[in-house]
Design an enzyme around this catalytic site. Structure first.
Site, mmCIF file in Angstrom:
data_model
loop_
_atom_site.group_PDB
_atom_site.id
_atom_site.type_symbol
_atom_site.label_atom_id
_atom_site.label_comp_id
_atom_site.label_asym_id
_atom_site.label_seq_id
_atom_site.Cartn_x
_atom_site.Cartn_y
_atom_site.Cartn_z
ATOM 1 N N LYS A 88 42.101 47.286 57.155
ATOM 2 C CA LYS A 88 42.554 47.645 58.487
ATOM 3 C C LYS A 88 42.623 46.382 59.341
ATOM 4 O O LYS A 88 42.085 45.351 58.984
ATOM 5 C CB LYS A 88 41.600 48.658 59.135
ATOM 6 C CG LYS A 88 41.659 50.038 58.492
ATOM 7 C CD LYS A 88 40.670 51.013 59.103
ATOM 8 C CE LYS A 88 40.706 51.055 60.615
ATOM 9 N NZ LYS A 88 42.051 51.382 61.168
ATOM 10 N N ASP A 129 45.905 50.116 56.666
ATOM 11 C CA ASP A 129 46.990 49.310 56.108
ATOM 12 C C ASP A 129 47.035 49.391 54.584
ATOM 13 O O ASP A 129 48.096 49.245 53.983
ATOM 14 C CB ASP A 129 46.836 47.857 56.559
ATOM 15 C CG ASP A 129 46.906 47.726 58.071
ATOM 16 O OD1 ASP A 129 47.887 48.189 58.654
ATOM 17 O OD2 ASP A 129 45.950 47.180 58.663
ATOM 18 N N GLU A 168 37.639 48.944 66.272
ATOM 19 C CA GLU A 168 37.781 50.086 65.364
ATOM 20 C C GLU A 168 36.508 50.269 64.538
ATOM 21 O O GLU A 168 35.993 51.378 64.418
ATOM 22 C CB GLU A 168 38.979 49.859 64.433
ATOM 23 C CG GLU A 168 40.325 50.013 65.124
ATOM 24 C CD GLU A 168 41.497 49.597 64.263
ATOM 25 O OE1 GLU A 168 42.626 49.984 64.594
ATOM 26 O OE2 GLU A 168 41.287 48.881 63.253
ATOM 27 N N LYS A 173 50.811 53.503 51.724
ATOM 28 C CA LYS A 173 49.600 52.713 51.956
ATOM 29 C C LYS A 173 48.600 52.802 50.804
ATOM 30 O O LYS A 173 47.591 52.094 50.807
ATOM 31 C CB LYS A 173 48.925 53.175 53.261
ATOM 32 C CG LYS A 173 49.824 53.105 54.494
ATOM 33 C CD LYS A 173 50.298 51.693 54.745
ATOM 34 C CE LYS A 173 51.274 51.630 55.914
ATOM 35 N NZ LYS A 173 50.651 51.926 57.207
#
Length: 281
Positions: free
Chosen positions: A140, A130, A149, A167
């Site tokens: 993230k 992100d 993750e 990003k």
């Protein structure tokens, strides 16, 4: 290069449009060329597809154990892996998904799946992010899969991050809230405790509502992760001063399961932009 050439052509046309020799009838041609140049710029989904496919083409080899990320960019890496397995370009691959959504996509594509219980060492993991700062620290978890993750990606010899240029940031925080996965038990107490940490000064904690896969409030019920936990999104108005320190302080808070700061984990970032693809290591 094509985008650059189109930009030059557009600039030249603009200059001629304002010269005395150009009459009023020339303006429609300028408008048409401007529209054509703009249409050449790839969409965000096209950029995501470019980096997703490149990550598999460049970093995945036959015989590997591969970690499959979660999200709109990682989707294309999973898609590409399925394609290359189907056509025989890759063989003897097993993969570990980081969410139920990714597991379902991989199964539909016929990708053989395993878990960390049987394969604790991965050759490579591929996922989106992100936010990415200059030190390749990440935010993230916008899609709610941050715990799985991190569990998978920390076990990989190489962690490849795939993003479009939107990003990239100078500092983590203001551009995207930092998600923190917490236990449902006394979650309001945990929210206050995290917000009061010295490294989190100035943040606004917001309990995620609706779907856990989006940090936009889209429901009246508290969002629940694949692991049965809640997510608190920490909103910052200024850049985080010390991301690794914040990561440690949040992780050491009782009631916190994990957080979306991925510090010191990234091997390479593949970046798609209007002028092509670049790799930062």
């Amino acid at each position: 290069m094509r985008f650059f050439a189109a930009t030059l052509a557009l600039t030249a046309t603009a200059a001629s449009a304002f010269s005395p020799s150009v009459g009023i009838n020339a303006r429609p041609a300028f408008a048409s060329r401007a529209s054509s140049a703009l249409s050449m710029a790839p969409s965000q989904d096209e950029l995501k597809k470019q980096v997703g496919y490149k990550s598999v083409d460049d970093y995945v080899k036959s015989g590997m154990v591969v970690g499959l990320g979660t999200g709109s960019t990682a989707y294309f890496a999973v898609e590409r892996l399925g394609q290359l397995l189907k056509d025989g370009t890759l063989e003897d691959i097993v993969a570990i998904p980081t969410s139920i959504r990714t597991k379902e996509q991989a199964e539909e594509l016929g990708i053989p799946l395993v878990t960390l219980d049987t394969h604790s060492k991965l050759d490579v993991a591929i996922d989106g992010a992100d936010e990415v700062d200059p030190a390749l620290n990440l935010v993230k978890g916008g899609g709610g899969a941050l715990l799985r993750e991190k569990m998978v990606e920390v076990c990989a010899d190489k962690f490849i991050v795939i993003v479009d240029e939107s990003k990239l940031c100078d500092g983590l925080g203001p551009g995207f809230p930092v998600p923190v996965e917490i236990t449902p038990f006394c979650h309001e107490h945990t929210m206050r405790t995290v917000a009061a940490l010295p490294s989190c000064e100035g943040c606004k904690p917001v309990l995620r509502m609706g779907s856990s896969s989006s940090n936009v409030n889209d429901g009246d019920e508290i969002a629940v992760t694949d692991n049965g936990n809640y997510i608190v999104d920490l909103h910052f108005e200024e850049s985080i001063k010390d991301s690794p320190k914040m990561a440690d302080e949040i992780k050491n808070t009782v009631g916190v399961v994990d957080h979306g700061l991925f510090c010191g984990m990234t091997t390479a970032v593949i970046i798609a932009g209007s002028d092509g693809i670049s790799v930062k290591e």
